[in-house]
Design a protein around this motif. Sequence first.
Motif, PDB file in Angstrom:
ATOM      1  N   ARG A 104       0.832  -1.212   0.000  1.00  0.00           N
ATOM      2  CA  ARG A 104       0.000   0.000   0.000  1.00  0.00           C
ATOM      3  C   ARG A 104       0.865   1.260   0.000  1.00  0.00           C
ATOM      4  NH1 ARG A 104      -4.728  -1.494  -1.950  1.00  0.00           N
ATOM      5  NH2 ARG A 104      -5.577  -3.202  -0.750  1.00  0.00           N
ATOM      6  N   CYS A 105       1.926   1.249   0.793  1.00  0.00           N
ATOM      7  CA  CYS A 105       2.815   2.419   0.840  1.00  0.00           C
ATOM      8  C   CYS A 105       3.501   2.621  -0.513  1.00  0.00           C
ATOM      9  CB  CYS A 105       3.859   2.262   1.940  1.00  0.00           C
ATOM     10  SG  CYS A 105       3.161   2.398   3.592  1.00  0.00           S
ATOM     11  N   TYR A 106       3.930   1.536  -1.142  1.00  0.00           N
ATOM     12  CA  TYR A 106       4.556   1.637  -2.454  1.00  0.00           C
ATOM     13  C   TYR A 106       3.578   2.195  -3.474  1.00  0.00           C
ATOM     14  CZ  TYR A 106       6.591   0.325  -6.899  1.00  0.00           C
ATOM     15  OH  TYR A 106       7.073   0.357  -8.181  1.00  0.00           O
ATOM     16  N   ARG A 107       2.339   1.710  -3.450  1.00  0.00           N
ATOM     17  CA  ARG A 107       1.324   2.217  -4.388  1.00  0.00           C
ATOM     18  C   ARG A 107       1.034   3.690  -4.143  1.00  0.00           C
ATOM     19  NH1 ARG A 107      -3.214  -2.356  -5.579  1.00  0.00           N
ATOM     20  NH2 ARG A 107      -1.774  -4.082  -5.891  1.00  0.00           N
ATOM     21  N   LEU A 108       0.948   4.082  -2.880  1.00  0.00           N
ATOM     22  CA  LEU A 108       0.701   5.478  -2.549  1.00  0.00           C
ATOM     23  C   LEU A 108       1.859   6.359  -3.022  1.00  0.00           C
ATOM     24  CD1 LEU A 108      -1.053   7.613  -1.109  1.00  0.00           C
ATOM     25  CD2 LEU A 108       0.235   7.084   0.974  1.00  0.00           C
ATOM     26  N   LEU A 109       3.073   5.916  -2.777  1.00  0.00           N
ATOM     27  CA  LEU A 109       4.251   6.661  -3.218  1.00  0.00           C
ATOM     28  C   LEU A 109       4.281   6.784  -4.739  1.00  0.00           C
ATOM     29  CD1 LEU A 109       6.866   8.040  -2.306  1.00  0.00           C
ATOM     30  CD2 LEU A 109       7.985   5.824  -2.520  1.00  0.00           C
ATOM     31  N   ARG A 110       3.983   5.696  -5.427  1.00  0.00           N
ATOM     32  CA  ARG A 110       3.955   5.719  -6.887  1.00  0.00           C
ATOM     33  C   ARG A 110       2.862   6.653  -7.388  1.00  0.00           C
ATOM     34  NH1 ARG A 110       2.823   0.199  -9.717  1.00  0.00           N
ATOM     35  NH2 ARG A 110       0.735   0.842  -9.178  1.00  0.00           N
ATOM     36  N   PHE A 111       1.692   6.623  -6.749  1.00  0.00           N
ATOM     37  CA  PHE A 111       0.595   7.499  -7.128  1.00  0.00           C
ATOM     38  C   PHE A 111       0.983   8.967  -6.946  1.00  0.00           C
ATOM     39  CE2 PHE A 111      -3.111   9.972  -5.689  1.00  0.00           C
ATOM     40  CZ  PHE A 111      -3.880   9.929  -6.851  1.00  0.00           C
ATOM     41  N   LYS A 112       1.625   9.286  -5.811  1.00  0.00           N
ATOM     42  CA  LYS A 112       2.043  10.663  -5.556  1.00  0.00           C
ATOM     43  C   LYS A 112       3.068  11.134  -6.579  1.00  0.00           C
ATOM     44  CE  LYS A 112       1.207  11.159  -0.617  1.00  0.00           C
ATOM     45  NZ  LYS A 112       1.822  11.431   0.678  1.00  0.00           N
ATOM     46  N   ARG A 113       4.007  10.267  -6.938  1.00  0.00           N
ATOM     47  CA  ARG A 113       5.012  10.646  -7.940  1.00  0.00           C
ATOM     48  C   ARG A 113       4.374  10.868  -9.302  1.00  0.00           C
ATOM     49  NH1 ARG A 113       9.832   6.500  -6.240  1.00  0.00           N
ATOM     50  NH2 ARG A 113      10.558   7.710  -4.454  1.00  0.00           N
ATOM     51  N   LEU A 114       3.452   9.985  -9.687  1.00  0.00           N
ATOM     52  CA  LEU A 114       2.776  10.161 -10.974  1.00  0.00           C
ATOM     53  C   LEU A 114       1.955  11.451 -10.986  1.00  0.00           C
ATOM     54  CD1 LEU A 114       1.590   6.527 -11.796  1.00  0.00           C
ATOM     55  CD2 LEU A 114       3.292   7.878 -13.029  1.00  0.00           C
ATOM     56  N   ARG A 115       1.276  11.740  -9.898  1.00  0.00           N
ATOM     57  CA  ARG A 115       0.477  12.952  -9.812  1.00  0.00           C
ATOM     58  C   ARG A 115       1.363  14.194  -9.885  1.00  0.00           C
ATOM     59  NH1 ARG A 115      -3.111  13.815  -4.639  1.00  0.00           N
ATOM     60  NH2 ARG A 115      -1.084  14.365  -3.827  1.00  0.00           N
ATOM     61  N   ALA A 116       2.516  14.132  -9.219  1.00  0.00           N
ATOM     62  CA  ALA A 116       3.439  15.264  -9.262  1.00  0.00           C
ATOM     63  C   ALA A 116       3.971  15.470 -10.684  1.00  0.00           C
ATOM     64  CB  ALA A 116       4.590  15.044  -8.291  1.00  0.00           C
ATOM     65  N   LYS A 117       4.277  14.378 -11.371  1.00  0.00           N
ATOM     66  CA  LYS A 117       4.754  14.486 -12.753  1.00  0.00           C
ATOM     67  C   LYS A 117       3.670  15.056 -13.662  1.00  0.00           C
ATOM     68  CE  LYS A 117       8.279  10.906 -12.790  1.00  0.00           C
ATOM     69  NZ  LYS A 117       8.699   9.618 -13.347  1.00  0.00           N
TER      70      LYS A 117
END
Length: 139
Positions: free
Chosen positions: A117-130
């Motif tokens: 879940r933490c990995y998915r959240l981190l990936r989601f945040k990075r994609l959103r920032a990009k």
Amino acid sequence: MFPALKKTLCTVWQVILLSLCWWCAQILCERFMPALPGGVLGLVLLYLALQGKWLPVSWVEQGSRWLLAEMLLFFIPAVVAVVKFTALFEQNGVRIMAVIVLSTACVMLSTALVVDRCYRLLRFKRLRAKRMEAALCLR
């Protein structure tokens, strides 16, 4: 200063900082919430401090990596207990092993789910920032 010595001192400082977080949480739990383990409260407070950006990740990263790498040392007392209480294990060994295997499986499963879940959240945040960065560049 030598790079290896600097890294070692940084790791020691971070382990001391993490231990101080645990110690403070332990005192809080003993005084106000005796049913809650201090380590759990310490992890929650550390998580909140990291998420709130009050504590930079770089301040605890090396120390936490070292603690995780040396985690086997924390299980030595359990091995000593097994050797010391062999009669207990001869009588109730199957039940004790069942509890150990089931609890280990539960811990491993819950850890895997939290990490996922933490990995998915981190990936989601990075994609959103990009995406936000790309959207700002297009303007």
